[in-house]
Design a protein around this motif. Structure first.
Motif, PDB file in Angstrom:
ATOM      1  N   ILE A  28      47.411  25.563  50.249  1.00  0.00           N
ATOM      2  CA  ILE A  28      46.706  24.485  49.553  1.00  0.00           C
ATOM      3  C   ILE A  28      46.984  24.533  48.054  1.00  0.00           C
ATOM      4  N   VAL A  29      46.877  25.742  47.473  1.00  0.00           N
ATOM      5  CA  VAL A  29      47.095  25.866  46.025  1.00  0.00           C
ATOM      6  C   VAL A  29      48.538  25.533  45.665  1.00  0.00           C
ATOM      7  N   THR A  30      49.472  25.961  46.500  1.00  0.00           N
ATOM      8  CA  THR A  30      50.879  25.622  46.240  1.00  0.00           C
ATOM      9  C   THR A  30      51.098  24.114  46.330  1.00  0.00           C
ATOM     10  N   SER A  31      50.421  23.457  47.260  1.00  0.00           N
ATOM     11  CA  SER A  31      50.569  22.010  47.410  1.00  0.00           C
ATOM     12  C   SER A  31      50.013  21.263  46.201  1.00  0.00           C
ATOM     13  N   THR A  32      48.937  21.795  45.599  1.00  0.00           N
ATOM     14  CA  THR A  32      48.354  21.110  44.446  1.00  0.00           C
ATOM     15  C   THR A  32      49.289  21.092  43.238  1.00  0.00           C
ATOM     16  N   LEU A  33      50.245  22.021  43.212  1.00  0.00           N
ATOM     17  CA  LEU A  33      51.192  22.039  42.090  1.00  0.00           C
ATOM     18  C   LEU A  33      52.085  20.804  42.076  1.00  0.00           C
ATOM     19  N   PHE A  34      52.235  20.157  43.235  1.00  0.00           N
ATOM     20  CA  PHE A  34      53.119  18.997  43.344  1.00  0.00           C
ATOM     21  C   PHE A  34      52.347  17.682  43.461  1.00  0.00           C
ATOM     22  N   LEU A  35      51.025  17.732  43.267  1.00  0.00           N
ATOM     23  CA  LEU A  35      50.204  16.536  43.398  1.00  0.00           C
ATOM     24  C   LEU A  35      49.679  16.092  42.037  1.00  0.00           C
ATOM     25  N   ASN A  36      49.413  14.810  41.942  1.00  0.00           N
ATOM     26  CA  ASN A  36      48.768  14.259  40.758  1.00  0.00           C
ATOM     27  C   ASN A  36      47.310  14.705  40.723  1.00  0.00           C
ATOM     28  N   LYS A  37      46.871  15.236  39.585  1.00  0.00           N
ATOM     29  CA  LYS A  37      45.516  15.758  39.491  1.00  0.00           C
ATOM     30  C   LYS A  37      44.450  14.684  39.637  1.00  0.00           C
ATOM     31  N   HIS A  38      44.818  13.442  39.562  1.00  0.00           N
ATOM     32  CA  HIS A  38      43.848  12.353  39.719  1.00  0.00           C
ATOM     33  C   HIS A  38      43.920  11.708  41.110  1.00  0.00           C
ATOM     34  N   SER A  39      44.757  12.243  41.981  1.00  0.00           N
ATOM     35  CA  SER A  39      44.897  11.666  43.317  1.00  0.00           C
ATOM     36  C   SER A  39      43.781  12.158  44.231  1.00  0.00           C
ATOM     37  N   PRO A  40      43.381  11.356  45.238  1.00  0.00           N
ATOM     38  CA  PRO A  40      42.337  11.787  46.180  1.00  0.00           C
ATOM     39  C   PRO A  40      42.717  13.042  46.951  1.00  0.00           C
ATOM     40  N   THR A  41      44.003  13.183  47.321  1.00  0.00           N
ATOM     41  CA  THR A  41      44.436  14.361  48.068  1.00  0.00           C
ATOM     42  C   THR A  41      44.227  15.627  47.255  1.00  0.00           C
ATOM     43  N   PHE A  42      44.517  15.568  45.957  1.00  0.00           N
ATOM     44  CA  PHE A  42      44.310  16.728  45.082  1.00  0.00           C
ATOM     45  C   PHE A  42      42.838  17.124  45.067  1.00  0.00           C
ATOM     46  N   ARG A  43      41.944  16.141  44.982  1.00  0.00           N
ATOM     47  CA  ARG A  43      40.507  16.447  44.953  1.00  0.00           C
ATOM     48  C   ARG A  43      40.054  17.068  46.277  1.00  0.00           C
ATOM     49  N   ILE A  44      40.591  16.574  47.389  1.00  0.00           N
ATOM     50  CA  ILE A  44      40.237  17.147  48.686  1.00  0.00           C
ATOM     51  C   ILE A  44      40.676  18.597  48.762  1.00  0.00           C
ATOM     52  N   PHE A  45      41.916  18.872  48.343  1.00  0.00           N
ATOM     53  CA  PHE A  45      42.426  20.234  48.395  1.00  0.00           C
ATOM     54  C   PHE A  45      41.604  21.173  47.510  1.00  0.00           C
ATOM     55  N   ILE A  46      41.198  20.703  46.333  1.00  0.00           N
ATOM     56  CA  ILE A  46      40.379  21.536  45.452  1.00  0.00           C
ATOM     57  C   ILE A  46      39.010  21.805  46.084  1.00  0.00           C
ATOM     58  N   ALA A  47      38.423  20.789  46.710  1.00  0.00           N
ATOM     59  CA  ALA A  47      37.124  20.971  47.370  1.00  0.00           C
ATOM     60  C   ALA A  47      37.240  21.949  48.534  1.00  0.00           C
ATOM     61  N   ILE A  48      38.315  21.831  49.323  1.00  0.00           N
ATOM     62  CA  ILE A  48      38.508  22.748  50.448  1.00  0.00           C
ATOM     63  C   ILE A  48      38.752  24.169  49.951  1.00  0.00           C
ATOM     64  N   ASP A  49      39.530  24.297  48.873  1.00  0.00           N
ATOM     65  CA  ASP A  49      39.782  25.616  48.304  1.00  0.00           C
ATOM     66  C   ASP A  49      38.491  26.250  47.796  1.00  0.00           C
ATOM     67  N   THR A  50      37.610  25.454  47.207  1.00  0.00           N
ATOM     68  CA  THR A  50      36.306  25.968  46.757  1.00  0.00           C
ATOM     69  C   THR A  50      35.463  26.425  47.941  1.00  0.00           C
ATOM     70  N   PHE A  51      35.495  25.669  49.031  1.00  0.00           N
ATOM     71  CA  PHE A  51      34.769  26.048  50.247  1.00  0.00           C
ATOM     72  C   PHE A  51      35.298  27.370  50.797  1.00  0.00           C
ATOM     73  N   ILE A  52      36.623  27.534  50.803  1.00  0.00           N
ATOM     74  CA  ILE A  52      37.220  28.791  51.276  1.00  0.00           C
ATOM     75  C   ILE A  52      36.808  29.948  50.371  1.00  0.00           C
ATOM     76  N   CYS A  53      36.747  29.696  49.050  1.00  0.00           N
ATOM     77  CA  CYS A  53      36.317  30.739  48.118  1.00  0.00           C
ATOM     78  C   CYS A  53      34.884  31.185  48.403  1.00  0.00           C
ATOM     79  N   LEU A  54      34.021  30.246  48.749  1.00  0.00           N
ATOM     80  CA  LEU A  54      32.641  30.601  49.085  1.00  0.00           C
ATOM     81  C   LEU A  54      32.591  31.471  50.331  1.00  0.00           C
TER      82      LEU A  54
END
Length: 264
Positions: A28-54
């Motif tokens: 997920i983190v590697t994929s975010t390097l190639f995504l626009n930070k304002h795109s919906p997919t980027f926000r989903i990946f960040i939210a999922i990564d936060t859930f995994i961190c919890l």
């Protein structure tokens, strides 16, 4: 709660779950390097990564509480705590250390089946967290990809997709967000079926805890019996070595007495 040995029982069901989630987090983190930070997919990946961190923090804190030596546990697992800090994605690459550690244990361990079989509740709990993460990741990403660009759809943002997937997994069905395309409805059917099975696992876990309060005690007694059998086996081996050593010493003493010339 059962106390664990940090070295002997490091390969437990939750560590196997952490292995899979660590690999998922790295992807997920590697994929975010190639995504626009304002795109919906980027926000989903960040939210999922936060859930995994919890999930990681819960696992690490539970293992820290259960460990015999808190200092030794922190000494070996401090990179995992740092790698589990949310919202700092580059730190997630420290998860490679945990992945390599668990892979090394998998290669050298012969007790994987024993660990899973004798920690069924922990195995079930690890499976629940793992399946929940997979469902959220696949469900939110796929529904946003299918429905996001459809004008008549009502799921257009990462928040809409995440809210929809949580509601669908729980089978609550508020009806505020729903798929309008055929492919989106097929995805929803799969999420609903998996959600029913997931909550069935949760119900079974709770039922086993309520109906079998002596489970942890029985496991502890079984572990103690196993340790006693290992100690007795080691003692038998040691006694056999002592017997052979005593026999050799007697033989050497006899040979020495035979080779000594008689004094007149």
């Amino acid at each position: 709660m059962k106390v664990i040995d940090d070295v002997k029982y490091e390969l437990h069901p939750m560590s196997l779950m952490a292995l899979v989630l660590s690999i998922t987090s790295l992807i997920i983190v590697t994929s975010t390097l190639f995504l626009n930070k304002h795109s919906p997919t980027f926000r989903i990946f960040i939210a999922i990564d936060t859930f995994i961190c919890l999930i990681f923090w819960c696992q690490l804190l539970i293992d820290l509480f259960r460990s015999k030596s808190k200092a030794a546990y922190l000494k070996h697992h401090w990179p995992d705590f740092i790698a589990s800090i949310p919202a700092i994605e580059p730190l997630r690459f420290m998860r490679i250390l945990q992945v390599l550690r668990v892979i090394r244990l998998l290669r050298s361990s012969k007790n994987i089946y024993f660990q899973l079989q004798n920690n069924r509740r922990e195995t079930t709990l690890a499976s629940i967290f793992l399946l929940l993460t997979v469902l959220i990741t696949i469900g939110a990403s796929s529904i946003l990809f299918v429905e996001g660009n459809v004008p008549e759809a009502n799921i257009h943002t990462a928040g809409d997709a995440l809210w929809w997937v949580f509601v669908t997994i729980s089978t609550v069905g508020y009806g505020d967000y729903y798929p309008v395309t055929t492919l989106g409805r097929i995805i929803a059917i799969g999420i609903i079926i998996c959600g029913v099975g997931l909550f069935g696992m949760v119900a079974g876990l709770i039922s086993s805890i309520i109906s079998d309060p002596q489970h942890e005690k029985d496991l502890l007694e079984k572990a103690h019996r196993k340790e006693w059998r290992e100690m007795l086996a080691n003692q038998q081996v040691l006694l056999a070595k002592l017997d052979r050593l005593e026999t050799k010493l007697d033989q050497l003493s006899q040979d020495k007495s035979t080779n000594t010339p008689s004094q007149h």
